[in-house]
Design a protein around this motif. Structure first.
Motif, PDB file in Angstrom:
ATOM      1  N   ASP A  41       0.820  -1.206   0.000  1.00 16.68           N
ATOM      2  CA  ASP A  41       0.000   0.000   0.000  1.00 16.68           C
ATOM      3  C   ASP A  41       0.863   1.270   0.000  1.00 16.68           C
ATOM      4  N   ASP A  42       0.225   2.377  -0.309  1.00 17.09           N
ATOM      5  CA  ASP A  42       0.927   3.663  -0.403  1.00 17.09           C
ATOM      6  C   ASP A  42       1.563   4.073   0.921  1.00 17.09           C
TER       7      ASP A  42
ATOM      8  N   TRP B 165       5.034   2.642   1.198  1.00 17.52           N
ATOM      9  CA  TRP B 165       5.975   3.376   0.350  1.00 17.52           C
ATOM     10  C   TRP B 165       6.336   4.724   0.972  1.00 17.52           C
ATOM     11  N   GLU B 166       5.347   5.435   1.468  1.00 15.47           N
ATOM     12  CA  GLU B 166       5.622   6.748   2.057  1.00 15.47           C
ATOM     13  C   GLU B 166       6.570   6.626   3.243  1.00 15.47           C
TER      14      GLU B 166
ATOM     15  N   ARG C  83       9.616   2.515  -6.766  1.00 14.87           N
ATOM     16  CA  ARG C  83       8.149   2.484  -6.698  1.00 14.87           C
ATOM     17  C   ARG C  83       7.571   2.408  -8.109  1.00 14.87           C
TER      18      ARG C  83
END
Length: 73
Positions: free
Chosen positions: A30-31, A34-35, A48
């Motif tokens: 999920d995002d 990554w963040e 990414r």
């Protein structure tokens, strides 16, 4: 090449629950994951949504440690 491979390995090292999209050869998470990773090291953003097959299949074969077992084939 080796420095890029090491950076990629540091991105995935010790991580559990990572998915792999075999069609796109990308990490499927999920995002939020990554963040968090990009906050830890801004250089991770290059991985990414990118095709990572070069890292998984080629660089791993070249740069992974080789363990001597004493057996010869």
């Amino acid at each position: 090449m080796k420095s890029e491979w090491k950076l990629f390995k540091s991105l995935t090292h010790g991580e559990t629950g990572l998915g792999f999209d075999a069609t796109r050869n990308t990490i499927r998470v999920d995002d939020e994951w990554w963040e968090k990773k990009i906050t830890q090291d801004n250089r991770y953003k290059k991985f990414r949504n990118e095709d990572l097959s070069l890292f998984w299949y080629r660089y791993d074969a070249i740069f992974s440690d080789i363990i001597a077992t004493g057996h010869r084939v």
